[in-house]
Scaffold this active site. Sequence first.
Site: not given
Ligand SMILES: NC(=O)c1ccc[n+]([C@@H]2O[C@H](COP(=O)([O-])OP(=O)(O)OC[C@H]3O[C@@H](n4cnc5c(N)ncnc54)[C@H](O)[C@@H]3O)[C@@H](O)[C@H]2O)c1
Length: 229
Positions: A5, A20-21, A46, A86, A126, A130
């Site tokens: 992460d 860092d992605l 994400g 998503s 976004y 996806k």
């Molecule tokens: N929360 C929602 O409603 C939802 C819905 C559909 C899909 N998603 C997807 O689920 C996944 C997880 O999201 P979440 O809701 O747990 O959010 P979150 O913010 O809790 O988790 C996202 C993670 O990605 C990491 N991250 C962000 N930028 C980064 C980078 N540049 N390099 C490395 N790591 C990085 C963050 O540090 C974090 O740990 C994502 O892909 C998101 O698009 C979330």
Amino acid sequence: MIALDRNPSDLKVQQFISVDLTEPQTIDAAAKKIDGEIDVLLNIAGVPGTVDPEVVMRVNVLGLRMLTNLLIDRIRSGGSVTHVASIAGAQWAAHLDEVQRLLATPDYAAGIDWLRDHPMDSKRSYDFSKECVVVLAKQQGKWLRERGVRVNTVSPGPVQTPILKDFRDSIGPLLDLVTRETGRNATATDIARVILFLSSPTLEWLNATDVQVDGGFMSGLVGGWVKLN
Ligand SMILES: NC(=O)c1ccc[n+]([C@@H]2O[C@H](COP(=O)([O-])OP(=O)(O)OC[C@H]3O[C@@H](n4cnc5c(N)ncnc54)[C@H](O)[C@@H]3O)[C@@H](O)[C@H]2O)c1
């Protein structure tokens, strides 16, 4: 278990690797720090459509693709990859040409060049990111035949996590409609259970498939029990 992460994590893991992605050199360095064979790769990181569109694509697609490509040779036969997409990517078939053109770029740098030639706003970036992830897994599905590794995507609806507010800001009232029509938001556990299920080595024939985990919202649109207004 190894976690990667950008931000430090308090997860109880054997190894934590900072990556860092948005920065391909850190992805390269992170992949080199992983020793031995890999059973399961989960691409979960994400960012939402409230940040810079290029950052969205760097994290959600180009970084995910690069890391997976760097690790694929190390995933054992019988292992699997699951990407988190998503339901925002559900319209991938309608945008398949555009998605395939981005995915045809051979590497991270070429992907950035393509994006700079095809600018889009954050919200679209976004959804597009996806759509790309769903189609990428369909392309990578050949790995089952070639090396015994399955690849699938999980597409959540709204999930109660820290970035839900950002999704509400970028998606608008449609997000609340999903919540209302399904009765609640998903919990992270709802999604984790499906990822765990997909990662089971017993699911030998489930491959290149997108599993929507949205309380039935998308299917309800077809089934007629979800109303858009
Ligand atoms: N929360 C929602 O409603 C939802 C819905 C559909 C899909 N998603 C997807 O689920 C996944 C997880 O999201 P979440 O809701 O747990 O959010 P979150 O913010 O809790 O988790 C996202 C993670 O990605 C990491 N991250 C962000 N930028 C980064 C980078 N540049 N390099 C490395 N790591 C990085 C963050 O540090 C974090 O740990 C994502 O892909 C998101 O698009 C979330």
